[in-house]
Design a protein around this motif. Structure first.
Motif, mmCIF file in Angstrom:
data_model
loop_
_atom_site.group_PDB
_atom_site.id
_atom_site.type_symbol
_atom_site.label_atom_id
_atom_site.label_comp_id
_atom_site.label_asym_id
_atom_site.label_seq_id
_atom_site.Cartn_x
_atom_site.Cartn_y
_atom_site.Cartn_z
ATOM 1 N N MET A 155 0.825 -1.205 0.000
ATOM 2 C CA MET A 155 0.000 0.000 0.000
ATOM 3 C C MET A 155 0.864 1.262 0.000
ATOM 4 O O MET A 155 0.545 2.244 -0.689
ATOM 5 C CB MET A 155 -0.922 0.016 1.221
ATOM 6 N N ILE A 190 -2.397 -0.551 -4.259
ATOM 7 C CA ILE A 190 -3.152 -0.186 -3.056
ATOM 8 C C ILE A 190 -4.274 -1.184 -2.811
ATOM 9 O O ILE A 190 -4.517 -1.607 -1.677
ATOM 10 C CB ILE A 190 -3.725 1.234 -3.195
ATOM 11 N N GLN A 215 -4.861 -3.436 0.401
ATOM 12 C CA GLN A 215 -6.096 -3.254 1.166
ATOM 13 C C GLN A 215 -6.831 -4.575 1.355
ATOM 14 O O GLN A 215 -7.250 -4.913 2.469
ATOM 15 C CB GLN A 215 -7.011 -2.258 0.462
#
Length: 397
Positions: free
Chosen positions: A80, A104, A108
């Motif tokens: 991330m 990302i 996540q």
């Protein structure tokens, strides 16, 4: 003191898990930097992250049974961080921003699954329930803080908004120091259970998943278009967008708390209510464009989302057997990810069929879409509630 440090390590992960929302505050600025890109191409900055998050969520569940979860968390945070800081240095091509969103999203999805598993393993009883509630609060609170910070940093240059991902470094230090490796090591029993045959997902789960998927298609219009709408209407800048998205997240916290009371009163009609209240908020944007209606739409969207998602979990708990629960939850989360990712493709295509389209056309399209879905969910609620009541034994007099 030791237990406090462990909780801080877990909650610090929840604080940054929704960092992908930072991109929503600068979509309009990105569109200005790439004037030749289509609306859908700009919105894919968000949807690429949503798409990547889904397989990562499933894979993290498997890896958690074979690898130390502390190592998985640190890997997710590192991915991330790299993805988040990429646009700071490389932002002259959309492909770089897409790559950022993919990284990302992977981080996540991995983090979301692993956080839940860690809390389940480290805490029990009432303390576990409290941690679930605190995780939700930190997740929404972290999202608000990061979007506000990103909005302020992006005032001069949208790429500077991505410096907000530097907050992840603090989380990595806390996890390194305070999350005990031995407590989150893989257990042989879990690995054996992972290799056991999986029970089939009930048809009813696919039905509720499909309805939630359709809701997410209409709901995601706000997060994907708020930045572009505010900029085109001259209603504010990236800081204004950050405030709107923060209001939506904050309303989601309230919606999550009131869901049990709503469900107790109106049962599965809560999904119809979620569709209707979200549609009303978007209709205000069409009828009376202003910063006030933007904030109202943000609030209604947040409430609608926070009421609809728990309903699916509630419905699964009522229909799936213990053996089916894990695969059912996985399938359900897949539907929500697909709905959010498909939203710009479907809503933009439908909006393109409307003559004399303007900046509010996508919201008008979502209003019609959600209104139709409201009717469908009312019929579904009546049928499933009737079937549930018929299957229950009569109460003795």
């Amino acid at each position: 003191m030791k237990n406090i440090k462990i909780k801080a390590a877990v909650l610090s992960q929840s604080f940054v898990v929704m960092a992908i929302m930072i991109a929503s505050t600068v979509l309009a600025n990105i569109a200005q930097s790439f004037p030749d890109a289509s609306l859908t191409a700009i919105q894919m900055v968000m949807t690429f992250g949503m798409v990547a998050s889904f397989p990562a969520t499933l894979l993290a569940g498997v890896l958690g049974n074979h690898l130390n979860k502390k190592h998985i968390v640190l890997f997710a945070l590192a991915i991330m961080l790299v993805g988040g800081l990429l646009p700071v240095f490389l932002h002259d091509k959309l492909m770089y921003i897409y790559a950022s969103s993919l990284l990302i999203g992977v981080g996540q999805g991995t983090l979301m699954t692993t956080i839940s598993n860690i809390s389940t393993e480290l805490f029990e009883g009432e303390e576990r329930s409290q941690m679930y509630g605190m995780q939700t609060a930190f997740q929404n609170g972290g999202s608000v803080v990061m979007m506000m910070v990103a909005g302020m940093l992006a005032k001069n240059s949208w790429s500077k908004g991505y410096w907000t991902f530097g907050i992840i470094l603090i989380t990595m230090v806390i996890v390194l120091l305070w999350l005990p490796s031995e407590a989150v090591a893989p257990k042989r029993e879990a690995a054996a259970a992972q290799d056991a045959p999986k029970a089939k997902v009930p048809v009813s789960v696919y039905m509720i998943g499909l309805l939630i998927c359709l809701f997410c298609i209409g709901y995601a219009t706000f997060s994907l278009n708020a930045s572009l709408y505010i900029a085109s209407m001259g209603l504010g800048d990236s800081a204004t967008v950050a405030l709107a998205m923060s209001l939506s997240t904050g309303a989601g916290v309230v919606g999550g708390f009131v869901f049990p009371a709503f469900f107790k009163v109106i049962n599965r009609f809560v999904l119809s209510f979620a569709c209707a209240v979200t549609a009303v908020g978007y209709l205000l944007l069409v009828i009376s464009p202003s910063i006030v209606t933007v904030f109202l739409a943000a609030i209604t969207a947040g409430i609608g989302f926070s009421l609809s998602i728990p309903l699916g979990i509630q419905a699964i708990s009522e229909t799936a057997t213990p053996e089916q629960m894990s695969s059912s939850m996985g399938s359900y989360m897949a539907f929500t990810s697909v709905g959010a990712a498909a939203s710009p493709l479907i809503i933009n295509a439908l909006a393109g069929m409307i003559p004399n389209a303007d900046d509010s056309t996508v919201f008008l399209t979502s209003v019609v879409f959600l209104a139709i879905l409201t009717v469908i969910t009312i019929v579904w609620s009546i049928k499933t509630s009737t079937a549930k009541n018929a299957s229950e034994p009569p109460v003795p007099e």
